[in-house]
Design an enzyme around this catalytic site. Structure first.
Site, PDB file in Angstrom:
ATOM      1  NE  ARG A 123      -2.888   0.441   3.356  1.00  0.00           N
ATOM      2  CZ  ARG A 123      -2.194   0.647   4.480  1.00  0.00           C
ATOM      3  NH1 ARG A 123      -1.439   1.724   4.629  1.00  0.00           N
ATOM      4  NH2 ARG A 123      -2.256  -0.232   5.459  1.00  0.00           N
ATOM      5  CE  LYS A 174     -12.115   8.364 -18.816  1.00  0.00           C
ATOM      6  NZ  LYS A 174     -12.048   8.021 -17.429  1.00  0.00           N
ATOM      7  CE1 TYR A 206     -16.648  11.726 -15.699  1.00  0.00           C
ATOM      8  CE2 TYR A 206     -15.447  11.832 -13.640  1.00  0.00           C
ATOM      9  CZ  TYR A 206     -16.200  11.126 -14.538  1.00  0.00           C
ATOM     10  OH  TYR A 206     -16.533   9.830 -14.289  1.00  0.00           O
ATOM     11  CG  ASP A 242      -8.986  16.291 -14.737  1.00  0.00           C
ATOM     12  OD1 ASP A 242      -8.256  15.652 -15.515  1.00  0.00           O
ATOM     13  OD2 ASP A 242     -10.069  15.856 -14.303  1.00  0.00           O
TER      14      ASP A 242
HETATM   15  C1  LIG Z   1     -11.722  14.701 -16.979  1.00  0.00           C
HETATM   16  C2  LIG Z   1     -11.872  13.522 -16.063  1.00  0.00           C
HETATM   17  N1  LIG Z   1     -11.383  13.581 -14.820  1.00  0.00           N
HETATM   18  C3  LIG Z   1     -11.504  12.539 -13.965  1.00  0.00           C
HETATM   19  C4  LIG Z   1     -12.141  11.372 -14.329  1.00  0.00           C
HETATM   20  C5  LIG Z   1     -12.294  10.239 -13.341  1.00  0.00           C
HETATM   21  O1  LIG Z   1     -11.401   9.208 -13.614  1.00  0.00           O
HETATM   22  P1  LIG Z   1     -11.679   7.649 -13.325  1.00  0.00           P
HETATM   23  O2  LIG Z   1     -12.867   7.259 -14.144  1.00  0.00           O
HETATM   24  O3  LIG Z   1     -10.404   6.999 -13.730  1.00  0.00           O
HETATM   25  O4  LIG Z   1     -11.948   7.524 -11.862  1.00  0.00           O
HETATM   26  C6  LIG Z   1     -12.666  11.267 -15.617  1.00  0.00           C
HETATM   27  C7  LIG Z   1     -13.378  10.046 -16.036  1.00  0.00           C
HETATM   28  O5  LIG Z   1     -14.084  10.022 -17.020  1.00  0.00           O
HETATM   29  C8  LIG Z   1     -12.522  12.369 -16.510  1.00  0.00           C
HETATM   30  O6  LIG Z   1     -13.021  12.329 -17.769  1.00  0.00           O
END
Ligand SMILES: Cc1ncc(COP(=O)(O)O)c(C=O)c1O
Length: 358
Positions: free
Chosen positions: A25, A174, A77, A149
């Site tokens: 961990r 992604k 998001y 982000d």
């Molecule tokens: C811009 C963005 N940030 C964060 C996330 C969250 O990531 P995760 O689905 O890997 O938890 C996503 C998921 O679609 C996203 O598109």
């Protein structure tokens, strides 16, 4: 190749006398390699990996205390919006959402309690562009942390730490993983104190990924530049095709000169990415559903950034957790279709769009 250290623990010679690893961990050698690779890609000093993008978001907000305030964008998001408003708001943290395309809106919300500005650019799903350097100037002036982000852009297209951000966050699920076979998140920082705080949270809260998944993302990263180049080329062709299509009302793609903040995108991004959203002229639910059901190459699925093209309906899928009135106010209509344009032959993708729209 980096071995997959499929172990939860490590033999010690004598109590406390170990070879740098005690328990997975806290640290795992496969994860360490990935964390270092991510830091290098983002021009950062420290990388930290999490079990998902949301686990990374969770760790970042845990730096804050009750009473602190965060300013973010109004077309964030859906999952980030949900954790902010449905989880952390209950712990006394206040979130403001505004159109961050205009920096005056950001500055207007700053007060003594503001501790963080949370930027997502390009945004999901309207591909709005936020000026990272401009936000950094506001953040520095008021001694506020700036988080970016960078999921949609990836470090191939944009490196927010170089533009003044303090923390870069990713859903590695992604483009970084790139093959739709892993869920993971990451944080990259330069500052040693911030790194210490975040790695304390990473270990204490325990949202860490397994070594097999770290191996998969390491493998994905090796082709990031090749994939991104192709995503950008195909994205451009799809955006231009849709813009000239009689059944399409509006196309959202930062490469268009009349896209909001196109000049900022040119300045802070190397190219415009493979995400394209569009509104149909018809806003009848059955027409939108029919287009989505008739795609043959674009698979109807959540997520984005894999080598294969995906399509989605943000209003009922990725952004369903945003109340309809707020969603519509932010410009995210019921007829909006989001495409994650993959790396297939562009002619196949254009042909698929043509037949699905027909
Ligand atoms: C811009 C963005 N940030 C964060 C996330 C969250 O990531 P995760 O689905 O890997 O938890 C996503 C998921 O679609 C996203 O598109």
């Amino acid at each position: 190749m980096t071995p997959i250290y499929q172990t939860s623990t490590y033999v010690q010679k004598s109590p406390g006398d170990h070879k740098g690893y005690e328990y997975s961990r806290t640290h795992n050698p496969t994860r360490t390699q990935l964390q270092n690779a991510l830091a290098a890609l983002e021009n950062g000093k420290h990388g930290l990996c999490f079990a998902s993008g949301m686990a990374a978001v969770d760790a970042i907000i845990k730096i804050l205390k009750p009473g602190d305030e965060v300013i973010s964008t109004n077309d964030l998001y859906g999952g980030s919006y949900r954790i902010f408003t449905k989880i952390f708001q209950n712990y006394g943290i206040k979130f403001h959402f505004t159109n961050m395309g205009n920096l005056a809106n950001v500055e207007e919300l700053v007060n003594d309690k503001t501790k963080m500005i949370w930027v997502e650019t390009p945004t999901n799903p309207l591909l709005n562009i936020i000026d990272i350097k401009g936000c950094a100037a506001i953040a520095k002036k008021h001694n506020i942390l700036l988080v970016a982000d960078n999921t949609f852009a990836t470090p191939y297209l944009q490196t927010p730490l170089d533009l003044g951000a303090d923390i870069v966050m990713h859903s590695l699920t992604k483009y970084m993983g790139g093959h739709s076979d892993v869920v993971m998140g990451a944080i990259i920082v330069n500052d040693d104190d911030l790194h210490q705080q975040l790695s304390f949270i990473q270990n204490s809260c325990g949202g860490t990924p397994g070594p097999q998944d770290c191996f998969l993302v390491l493998r994905g990263l090796k082709t990031l530049h090749l994939r991104m180049e192709r995503h950008c080329q195909n994205g451009r062709q799809v955006a231009e095709f849709l813009r000239n299509h009689p059944k399409v009302e509006k196309v959202y793609w930062p490469g268009f000169e009349d896209h909001n903040n196109h000049e900022v995108a040119r300045e802070q991004m190397r190219d415009f990415g493979g995400m394209v959203s569009f509104d149909l002229k018809s806003n009848k639910a059955e027409d939108v559903i029919s287009v989505l059901e008739n795609f043959k190459f674009f698979a109807l699925a959540e997520s984005l950034g894999g080598v294969e093209s995906l399509c989605g309906h943000p209003a009922t899928m990725t952004h369903a957790s945003i109340p309809p009135a707020e969603r519509i106010k932010a410009g995210l209509s019921d007829s909006l279709i989001r495409l994650s344009v993959g790396v297939e032959d562009a002619e196949d993708l254009l042909g698929d769009l043509e037949q699905a729209l027909a």
